[in-house]
Design a protein around this motif. Structure first.
Motif: not given
Length: 442
Positions: A379-384, A407-412
């Motif tokens: 549940a602590k994952g991210f959506v791009c 610290s947000a996560v995106f597709h590279r």
């Protein structure tokens, strides 16, 4: 003990410290005169008359029992004479004969008896503190230990000896008061850093032709004592302080990625052993070019960076705390604290491939818990937020990029192709501006 082993022991110990008193000065200052040739019948095991007491000492009695009463100098001298006669007879008897075998055994017994008389056991304390050493009393039957002070064998069967619990320095009880070397562990505690120059030699003349540790006169020609160089310190030592032990030298590893053991002195050997697992090497500062030539270092650095990104998931997950997942790295605690500090043991294991295998396995276990086994961590994952497509992302995934500010996560690919600012950062900035406006209006 087999016969060949006993005979080898005899030949090895012909100049044993047990015999140092055999050539002591006599009453007129000369050497002890040679004795008459031994009579073979004296070694038959039968007891002789008083006139033959010299050869009877220690031959027909229990050699390992504690003698009763005090011994005078004549008893020790007579034992020395008996040892001399026994040695002569061994060399005269036919090789591998039964009589030679028996005589070798009796010679060993005589030596032990002589040492027992010269160094009687006393009531020694179990713990002694000297020059920051914490010596613990030992009592072992092993004869494979060597005294670090006098460089001779410790006969554990009849001798009292001590071992430092900090640096494992071993010595006879009688050598304790002669020790001049402080405990190496104290140096490790106060000065946890390596010499990073390769064999920094200053020259024997700068040492005044003396051992760098005990100041014994030395020379390269071996007169009066052989000068032996320590590859770690670059200095020269005598044969008592340098036993030609070998160890991997950190400076050669860092600058040349070379792991061939080199000859080092005794104090350097102990220091390197105690420092082996300490993470004190910051490779990025010492030799950053090393990562360009050693592919394994790049792989390990990436695994360590991923583990640091996984750590926040574990310290906030009840299941991970109960499973004590982070304890899988308890032997390398610095791996969960930073990604740039290395110990010498880390570099050795990287070179051999052991660290890559074990760290990859741990990385897989950690990732499996976060992405598959634990719903809280999932549940602590991210959506791009740039493409709003695809699976849930985690910062340690190989195909993701992380915003340095929020610290947000995106597709590279999405992160580098998008020319706008991070959507999350934009929302946070807008929210702060709204809060400031509300305060002004109030």
């Amino acid at each position: 003990m087999e016969y060949d082993e006993r005979l080898a022991l005899f030949r090895q110990t012909r100049l044993n410290p047990f015999d140092r008193g055999e050539e002591e000065d006599g009453p007129q200052g000369g050497k002890t005169p040679p004795q008459h040739e031994a009579r073979p019948e004296l070694f038959s095991g039968s007891r002789t008359h008083s006139s033959d007491r010299t050869m009877d000492l220690g031959l027909a009695e229990d050699h390992f029992s504690r003698p009763m009463g005090s011994f005078v100098a004549s008893d020790i001298e007579q034992l020395k004479l008996a040892i001399e006669e026994c040695k002569k007879l061994i060399l005269e008897l036919p090789e591998h004969s039964e009589r030679q075998k028996d005589t070798v055994v009796k010679l060993i017994h005589l030596r032990l008896k002589l040492q027992e008389l010269k160094d009687p056991e006393e009531d020694e304390p179990n713990l002694r503190i000297l020059l920051e050493h914490r010596f613990s009393k030992e009592k072992s039957k092993s004869v494979k230990q060597t005294c670090d002070k006098c460089s001779t064998i410790i006969w554990g069967l009849i001798q009292t000896w001590y071992t430092c619990t900090g640096c494992y320095y071993r010595c006879h009880s009688k050598c304790m008061n002669l020790i001049t070397k402080p405990c190496v562990r104290s140096k490790v505690s106060h000065q946890s850093e390596y010499e990073l120059s390769i064999c920094p030699e200053i020259g024997l003349d700068r040492q005044d032709y003396r051992c760098a540790e005990c100041r014994t006169p030395i020379s390269l020609r071996g007169v009066p004592s052989e000068a032996r160089q320590c590859d770690y310190t670059g200095q020269y030592y005598c044969s008592t302080c340098h036993w030609n032990d070998t160890a991997i030298v950190p400076a050669r590893v860092i600058h040349n990625w070379e792991f061939e053991p080199r000859k080092v002195c005794r104090s350097s050997l102990r220091y390197l052993a105690l420092m082996m697992s300490r993470p004190v090497l910051k490779l990025k500062e010492i030799n950053p070019l090393l990562f360009n030539f050693v592919e394994e270092l790049v792989e390990i650095r990436k695994l360590r960076q991923d583990i640091l990104l996984m750590k926040p998931y574990f310290i906030t997950c009840k299941e991970a705390m109960e499973a004590r997942l982070l304890l899988q790295l308890q032997d390398r605690q610095h791996f969960v604290e930073n990604d740039d500090m290395y110990s010498l043991q880390d570099l050795i294991d990287i070179s051999s491939g052991r660290l890559s295998c074990s760290l990859t396995e741990i990385h897989t276990t950690f990732a499996k818990h976060i992405k598959l086994d634990c719903e809280r961590c999932q549940a602590k994952g991210f959506v791009c937020e740039l493409c709003k497509e695809g699976d849930i992302l985690f910062p340690f995934d190989s195909h993701t990029s992380v915003c340095h500010d929020c610290s947000a996560v995106f597709h590279r690919d999405c992160y580098y192709d998008n020319s706008t600012t991070c959507p999350r950062c934009a929302r946070m900035t807008e929210r702060k501006q709204d809060d400031v406006s509300d305060v002004k209006d109030a």
